[in-house]
Design a protein around this motif. Structure first.
Motif, mmCIF file in Angstrom:
data_model
loop_
_atom_site.group_PDB
_atom_site.id
_atom_site.type_symbol
_atom_site.label_atom_id
_atom_site.label_comp_id
_atom_site.label_asym_id
_atom_site.label_seq_id
_atom_site.Cartn_x
_atom_site.Cartn_y
_atom_site.Cartn_z
ATOM 1 N N LYS A 104 7.931 6.580 -27.359
ATOM 2 C CA LYS A 104 6.878 6.629 -28.370
ATOM 3 C C LYS A 104 5.622 7.307 -27.828
ATOM 4 C CE LYS A 104 8.545 2.357 -30.504
ATOM 5 N NZ LYS A 104 8.220 0.939 -30.836
ATOM 6 N N LEU A 105 4.896 7.936 -28.721
ATOM 7 C CA LEU A 105 3.656 8.603 -28.367
ATOM 8 C C LEU A 105 2.668 7.617 -27.752
ATOM 9 C CD1 LEU A 105 2.001 11.279 -28.603
ATOM 10 C CD2 LEU A 105 1.127 10.376 -30.768
ATOM 11 N N GLN A 106 2.117 7.985 -26.610
ATOM 12 C CA GLN A 106 1.159 7.136 -25.905
ATOM 13 C C GLN A 106 -0.264 7.649 -26.147
ATOM 14 O OE1 GLN A 106 2.399 4.356 -23.811
ATOM 15 N NE2 GLN A 106 4.089 4.963 -25.180
ATOM 16 N N GLN A 107 -1.235 6.743 -26.100
ATOM 17 C CA GLN A 107 -2.627 7.166 -26.162
ATOM 18 C C GLN A 107 -3.469 6.305 -25.239
ATOM 19 O OE1 GLN A 107 -3.960 6.657 -30.260
ATOM 20 N NE2 GLN A 107 -4.901 4.699 -29.750
ATOM 21 N N ALA A 108 -4.554 6.878 -24.769
ATOM 22 C CA ALA A 108 -5.470 6.140 -23.897
ATOM 23 C C ALA A 108 -6.888 6.607 -24.192
ATOM 24 C CB ALA A 108 -5.124 6.367 -22.430
ATOM 25 N N TYR A 109 -7.811 5.681 -24.120
ATOM 26 C CA TYR A 109 -9.227 5.931 -24.357
ATOM 27 C C TYR A 109 -9.884 6.083 -22.993
ATOM 28 C CZ TYR A 109 -13.577 5.320 -27.104
ATOM 29 O OH TYR A 109 -14.790 5.484 -27.755
ATOM 30 N N ILE A 110 -10.317 7.288 -22.674
ATOM 31 C CA ILE A 110 -10.753 7.584 -21.312
ATOM 32 C C ILE A 110 -12.125 8.263 -21.288
ATOM 33 C CG2 ILE A 110 -8.416 7.733 -20.374
ATOM 34 C CD1 ILE A 110 -8.574 10.747 -20.659
ATOM 35 N N PRO A 111 -12.865 8.087 -20.186
ATOM 36 C CA PRO A 111 -14.192 8.692 -20.089
ATOM 37 C C PRO A 111 -14.162 10.124 -19.561
ATOM 38 C CG PRO A 111 -13.800 7.316 -18.184
ATOM 39 C CD PRO A 111 -12.577 7.188 -19.061
ATOM 40 N N VAL A 112 -15.038 10.951 -20.122
ATOM 41 C CA VAL A 112 -15.226 12.309 -19.620
ATOM 42 C C VAL A 112 -16.003 12.243 -18.305
ATOM 43 C CG1 VAL A 112 -16.471 14.482 -20.058
ATOM 44 C CG2 VAL A 112 -15.149 13.396 -21.883
ATOM 45 N N ILE A 113 -15.596 13.071 -17.357
ATOM 46 C CA ILE A 113 -16.307 13.210 -16.082
ATOM 47 C C ILE A 113 -16.975 14.578 -16.103
ATOM 48 C CG2 ILE A 113 -16.113 13.089 -13.582
ATOM 49 C CD1 ILE A 113 -15.077 10.574 -15.037
ATOM 50 N N ASP A 114 -18.282 14.627 -16.039
ATOM 51 C CA ASP A 114 -18.953 15.912 -16.180
ATOM 52 C C ASP A 114 -18.677 16.831 -14.985
ATOM 53 O OD1 ASP A 114 -20.664 15.090 -14.130
ATOM 54 O OD2 ASP A 114 -22.373 14.725 -15.446
ATOM 55 N N TYR A 115 -19.018 18.117 -15.179
ATOM 56 C CA TYR A 115 -18.694 19.134 -14.182
ATOM 57 C C TYR A 115 -19.339 18.838 -12.829
ATOM 58 C CZ TYR A 115 -18.372 23.639 -11.841
ATOM 59 O OH TYR A 115 -18.117 24.630 -10.916
ATOM 60 N N THR A 116 -20.562 18.351 -12.838
ATOM 61 C CA THR A 116 -21.270 18.061 -11.581
ATOM 62 C C THR A 116 -20.489 17.065 -10.728
ATOM 63 O OG1 THR A 116 -23.417 18.474 -12.608
ATOM 64 C CG2 THR A 116 -23.406 17.181 -10.574
ATOM 65 N N HIS A 117 -19.992 16.010 -11.352
ATOM 66 C CA HIS A 117 -19.205 15.011 -10.614
ATOM 67 C C HIS A 117 -17.814 15.544 -10.270
ATOM 68 C CE1 HIS A 117 -22.274 12.287 -12.329
ATOM 69 N NE2 HIS A 117 -22.017 11.535 -11.275
ATOM 70 N N CYS A 118 -17.151 16.148 -11.273
ATOM 71 C CA CYS A 118 -15.750 16.536 -11.083
ATOM 72 C C CYS A 118 -15.577 17.655 -10.058
ATOM 73 C CB CYS A 118 -15.147 16.952 -12.426
ATOM 74 S SG CYS A 118 -13.348 16.941 -12.440
ATOM 75 N N SER A 119 -16.596 18.497 -9.913
ATOM 76 C CA SER A 119 -16.506 19.615 -8.969
ATOM 77 C C SER A 119 -17.080 19.278 -7.595
ATOM 78 C CB SER A 119 -17.237 20.838 -9.537
ATOM 79 O OG SER A 119 -18.620 20.557 -9.696
ATOM 80 N N ALA A 120 -17.464 18.025 -7.393
ATOM 81 C CA ALA A 120 -17.972 17.615 -6.082
ATOM 82 C C ALA A 120 -16.880 17.799 -5.028
ATOM 83 C CB ALA A 120 -18.427 16.156 -6.134
ATOM 84 N N PRO A 121 -17.264 18.060 -3.781
ATOM 85 C CA PRO A 121 -16.279 18.345 -2.725
ATOM 86 C C PRO A 121 -15.224 17.255 -2.546
ATOM 87 C CG PRO A 121 -18.466 18.928 -1.976
ATOM 88 C CD PRO A 121 -18.651 18.224 -3.286
ATOM 89 N N ASP A 122 -15.592 15.975 -2.733
ATOM 90 C CA ASP A 122 -14.614 14.903 -2.547
ATOM 91 C C ASP A 122 -13.901 14.556 -3.851
ATOM 92 O OD1 ASP A 122 -16.984 13.914 -3.598
ATOM 93 O OD2 ASP A 122 -16.764 11.944 -2.661
ATOM 94 N N TRP A 123 -14.150 15.360 -4.908
ATOM 95 C CA TRP A 123 -13.399 15.227 -6.163
ATOM 96 C C TRP A 123 -12.460 16.436 -6.255
ATOM 97 C CZ3 TRP A 123 -14.421 11.741 -10.586
ATOM 98 C CH2 TRP A 123 -15.199 10.642 -10.219
ATOM 99 N N TRP A 124 -12.623 17.290 -7.271
ATOM 100 C CA TRP A 124 -11.756 18.457 -7.402
ATOM 101 C C TRP A 124 -12.305 19.688 -6.694
ATOM 102 C CZ3 TRP A 124 -6.865 19.029 -8.487
ATOM 103 C CH2 TRP A 124 -6.199 18.126 -9.320
ATOM 104 N N GLY A 125 -13.594 19.653 -6.340
ATOM 105 C CA GLY A 125 -14.177 20.804 -5.663
ATOM 106 C C GLY A 125 -14.118 22.062 -6.510
ATOM 107 N N THR A 126 -13.873 23.194 -5.868
ATOM 108 C CA THR A 126 -13.866 24.481 -6.566
ATOM 109 C C THR A 126 -12.619 24.702 -7.421
ATOM 110 O OG1 THR A 126 -12.912 25.547 -4.605
ATOM 111 C CG2 THR A 126 -15.313 25.572 -4.807
ATOM 112 N N THR A 127 -11.662 23.789 -7.341
ATOM 113 C CA THR A 127 -10.467 23.904 -8.180
ATOM 114 C C THR A 127 -10.847 23.840 -9.654
ATOM 115 O OG1 THR A 127 -9.070 22.907 -6.489
ATOM 116 C CG2 THR A 127 -8.225 22.862 -8.736
#
Length: 200
Positions: free
Chosen positions: A104-127
């Motif tokens: 069955k189709l799944q859904q989840a209510y999730i928070p957006v992570i802004d670019y400043t946080h998500c691109s931090a070196p210990d997060w996704w970095g330059t990816t």
């Protein structure tokens, strides 16, 4: 709308609207063949993290709108969701890393992570690029098989917007800390989408 990496030319595709349980036909499904598929011209099949992971599918006939099939809006060009803004991910991807695929189709209510946080070196970095949007975390996230699905967000005007197209998750696992799910940010491609819709 789907992810470019979900499209392989030479294959035949069928769009199913109103699907919920993939193992049974419940009566509300609409089966429509595409008339044409447009993959973004700058998509690189050898580099998902390079961006432009978006494709548009034109249906060969109109969908019938009802209580199971509805439309959503395209966000204005450049629209950026604020950090910790909650949206829905939906899909039939794995329930957890290397886990089973659901019926069955799944859904989840999730928070957006802004670019400043998500691109931090210990997060996704330059990816992560500015044409992408991150959401989810170590508790709920997308997983393998959710690709091409939407990140649906309710706007302050009460309308629903497709802000993201599911693109990739971490190779370390779907719920890896500081490696939220990454979507193609639809608002970065509003003009391309409009051009395709007007000319096709």
């Amino acid at each position: 709308m789907t992810a470019a990496h979900c499209i392989t030319f030479g294959r035949t595709y069928r769009v199913i609207l109103g699907e919920y349980n993939r193992n049974i036909q419940e009566g509300g499904e609409q089966f429509i063949m595409p008339s044409v598929i447009h993959v973004h011209p700058n998509w690189n099949t050898n580099c998902v993290a390079c961006g432009n992971d978006i494709a548009l599918i034109k249906l060969s006939k109109h969908a019938v709108l009802n209580d199971k099939v509805q439309t959503a809006c395209i966000p204005p060009f450049g629209d950026i969701l604020p950090n910790n803004f909650y949206c829905y991910i939906t899909g039939w991807g794995r329930l957890y890393t290397n886990g089973p695929f659901p019926e069955k189709l799944q859904q989840a209510y999730i928070p957006v992570i802004d670019y400043t946080h998500c691109s931090a070196p210990d997060w996704w970095g330059t990816t992560v690029k500015r044409t992408m949007v991150c959401a989810g975390g170590s508790e709920k996230s997308g997983c393998n098989g959710d690709s091409g699905g939407p990140l649906n967000c309710k706007g302050f005007d009460g309308l629903w917007y497709v802000h993201g197209v599911t693109s990739f998750v971490s190779s370390y696992g779907c719920n890896t800390i500081r490696k939220p799910t990454v979507w193609t940010r639809v608002s970065a491609f509003t003009y391309w989408i409009s051009e395709i819709m007007v000319n096709n």
